[in-house]
Design a protein around this motif. Structure first.
Motif, PDB file in Angstrom:
ATOM      1  N   LEU A  44       2.129   9.504  -5.430  1.00 39.24           N
ATOM      2  CA  LEU A  44       2.711  10.841  -4.995  1.00 39.24           C
ATOM      3  C   LEU A  44       3.622  11.152  -6.408  1.00 39.24           C
ATOM      4  O   LEU A  44       3.709  12.493  -6.606  1.00 39.24           O
ATOM      5  CB  LEU A  44       3.233  10.779  -3.841  1.00 39.24           C
ATOM      6  N   GLU A 101       2.334   1.672  -3.374  1.00 35.60           N
ATOM      7  CA  GLU A 101       1.329   2.346  -4.220  1.00 35.60           C
ATOM      8  C   GLU A 101       1.113   3.922  -4.069  1.00 35.60           C
ATOM      9  O   GLU A 101       1.016   4.686  -5.001  1.00 35.60           O
ATOM     10  CB  GLU A 101      -0.023   1.757  -4.136  1.00 35.60           C
ATOM     11  N   ARG A 102       1.225   4.125  -2.717  1.00 35.77           N
ATOM     12  CA  ARG A 102       0.832   5.580  -2.459  1.00 35.77           C
ATOM     13  C   ARG A 102       2.088   6.418  -2.884  1.00 35.77           C
ATOM     14  O   ARG A 102       2.088   7.612  -3.327  1.00 35.77           O
ATOM     15  CB  ARG A 102       0.870   5.622  -0.988  1.00 35.77           C
ATOM     16  N   ALA A 113       0.901  -1.174  -0.110  1.00 42.54           N
ATOM     17  CA  ALA A 113      -0.007  -0.042  -0.004  1.00 42.54           C
ATOM     18  C   ALA A 113       0.812   1.158   0.008  1.00 42.54           C
ATOM     19  O   ALA A 113       0.451   2.234  -0.852  1.00 42.54           O
ATOM     20  CB  ALA A 113      -0.997  -0.069   1.134  1.00 42.54           C
ATOM     21  N   GLN A 114       1.950   1.250   1.045  1.00 37.93           N
ATOM     22  CA  GLN A 114       2.950   2.298   0.791  1.00 37.93           C
ATOM     23  C   GLN A 114       3.595   2.624  -0.599  1.00 37.93           C
ATOM     24  O   GLN A 114       3.501   3.699  -1.105  1.00 37.93           O
ATOM     25  CB  GLN A 114       3.900   2.121   1.945  1.00 37.93           C
TER      26      GLN A 114
END
Length: 480
Positions: free
Chosen positions: A468, A463-464, A460-461
């Motif tokens: 960004l 993907e974040r 998830a990180q």
């Protein structure tokens, strides 16, 4: 006065065309390893190419839509300590790919749908069983998670990737280096070629050679073999005078070939790519700059030359798109991904038709992504034909599916029950261990759940971070 009758075939006018320059994949350092594999694997979602890499082996995985110049820092799939020799996409999961290496291991990877930020270094599972380099990989066509590997130790191993276990090991079949291995359509038989010049048909579950033919091609250079739709074997090889040759054989009668044709004089091994839906075989020689294609039928001379696609640049390798990844609206019946020294170029094979409607005769139902059997069912002796899908409305690849590995719990393996010693009165009884097997099992399951949760959080990180970075790029482009 006799007139020559032209053979009727809907594939007589198939023609090849290279994609436009903006549809190619540029700036890819294709591997220079001397090995007769295709160096490229493709499916409806991704293109994978074995590349040059320092300190081990690597390959690059690109979404099909990511054409144009590839950034030199684009993340690679790295993990092998020696050069990667072969890669193969799982036919039942478009996000899973296997790689074989000079370091004697096979690694199975889960490729995310999003572009990773860093190199992918952790395989889902590593399969260790060969004692020498592993140069051939082939997934079972109908059974889930069944993968075949062949190594320089002259051994074929069939794995259950879902558990990491060896299902079958074929050790004593080949006295020399194995050049090629191919499953038949339902995965009940294998066709293998070997340096001892023998073509073998093997029933892997019985560990038995069903039929064999010595010197199908008399030359010493490597042979290749594939099963055809009719159950025949199509082979490429060399004559004693080093001329390239193709052959068609009936496994029930290996004495005489169904067809045998000499082609040309060249050193490059001909890699056959067979399409069972059209019964066309495409021959791509490493170092050649052409693709020859032939239609295999039941009428003499059985192997009919159709045409040759020619270009200026020699090919370093070739990827072959499964039928479900083709554009049916343009009557595309095959698509190749030709490797140059620094780029990959799509080549499209088309049947010219005036109508824009779906052409039923060109696109019979074709194998889809669903397996017909589980690994255990296949091993127990069951056979099943591939689960077919229609391409009438086009094919949409399913979303990301995770490959689940369920390794056997080593804590459940009890020691063999040997003869018990009689306990003397002076011996104290053994005290029970403080933690039982069930407690250990519970602890192990808890740890695995925590690892899975951490992995999901990291994903998830990533993907974040990617989102960004994309926003940052858009902002920078806006200010420019």
């Amino acid at each position: 006065m006799s007139r020559r009758v032209v053979r009727q075939s809907k594939f007589r006018h198939v023609f090849g065309q290279a994609a436009k320059a903006d549809q190619a994949y540029e700036d890819i350092r294709v591997s220079k390893v001397t090995w007769d594999s295709s160096f490229c694997a493709v499916n409806p979602k991704f293109l994978a190419i074995i590349v040059e890499a320092g300190g081990g082996g690597a390959f690059i995985v690109l979404p099909l839509a990511k054409t144009g110049r590839v950034d030199k820092n684009y993340p690679l799939v790295t993990g092998h300590t020696g050069p990667v020799l072969d890669i193969d996409w799982c036919p039942h999961n478009d996000n899973v790919i296997a790689s074989a290496s000079d370091d004697t291991t096979i690694m199975v990877w889960q490729i995310p749908d999003y572009t990773p930020v860093r190199n992918i270094t952790e395989p889902v599972i590593t399969l260790e069983g060969h004692s020498k380099r592993v140069g051939i990989l082939s997934w079972h066509p109908t059974a889930r998670n069944v993968l075949l590997s062949a190594g320089g130790d002259n051994v074929i191993i069939i794995w259950n990737v879902g558990t990491g276990e060896v299902l079958l090991s074929l050790d004593d079949m080949h006295p020399d280096v194995i050049h090629s291995v191919c499953w038949n359509s339902n995965g009940s038989l294998l066709a293998t070629t070997c340096k001892d010049k023998t073509l073998r048909i093997i029933d892997p579950r019985k560990s038995q050679v069903v039929a064999e033919r010595f010197a199908a091609h008399e030359g010493m250079r490597p042979m290749r073999a594939v099963f055809t739709r009719q159950g025949h074997i199509f082979t490429t090889g060399f004559t004693r005078m080093s001329q390239r040759e193709l052959g068609l054989w009936d496994p029930n009668n290996f004495e005489e070939p169904v067809a045998l044709q000499e082609m040309d004089t060249s050193n490059g091994v001909l890699l056959p790519f067979y399409d069972p839906d059209s019964s066309i075989v495409y021959l791509c020689g490493k170092g050649d700059s052409s693709i020859r294609y032939f239609e295999i039928t039941d009428e003499p001379p059985f192997v009919h030359y159709l045409n040759t696609f020619g270009s200026k640049e020699p090919q370093r390798g070739m990827g072959f798109m499964p039928k479900r990844g083709l554009d049916v609206s343009k009557c595309e019946i095959a698509r190749f991904y030709k490797l140059h020294e620094r780029k990959c170029e799509p080549i499209i094979m088309t049947v010219p038709r005036k109508s824009d409607l779906f052409q039923d005769d060109l696109y019979p139902d074709t194998p889809g992504p669903e397996p017909a059997l589980e690994a255990e069912e296949w091993l127990s002796g069951q056979d099943a034909d591939p689960v077919l899908i229609s391409l009438k409305d086009g094919y949409v690849p399913p979303k990301h599916r995770e490959l689940r590995i369920t390794k056997r719990n080593i804590l459940d393996v009890h020691p063999p029950s040997g003869p018990r010693r009689s306990q003397s009165a002076s011996e104290a009884p053994l005290l029970p261990l403080p933690s039982s097997t069930s407690q250990q099992q519970h602890t192990l399951e808890t740890l695995l759940e925590e690892i899975k949760a951490l992995r999901e959080r990291v994903q998830a990180q990533e993907e974040r971070i990617t989102a960004l970075e994309n926003m940052l790029c858009e902002l920078v482009d806006g200010t420019d």
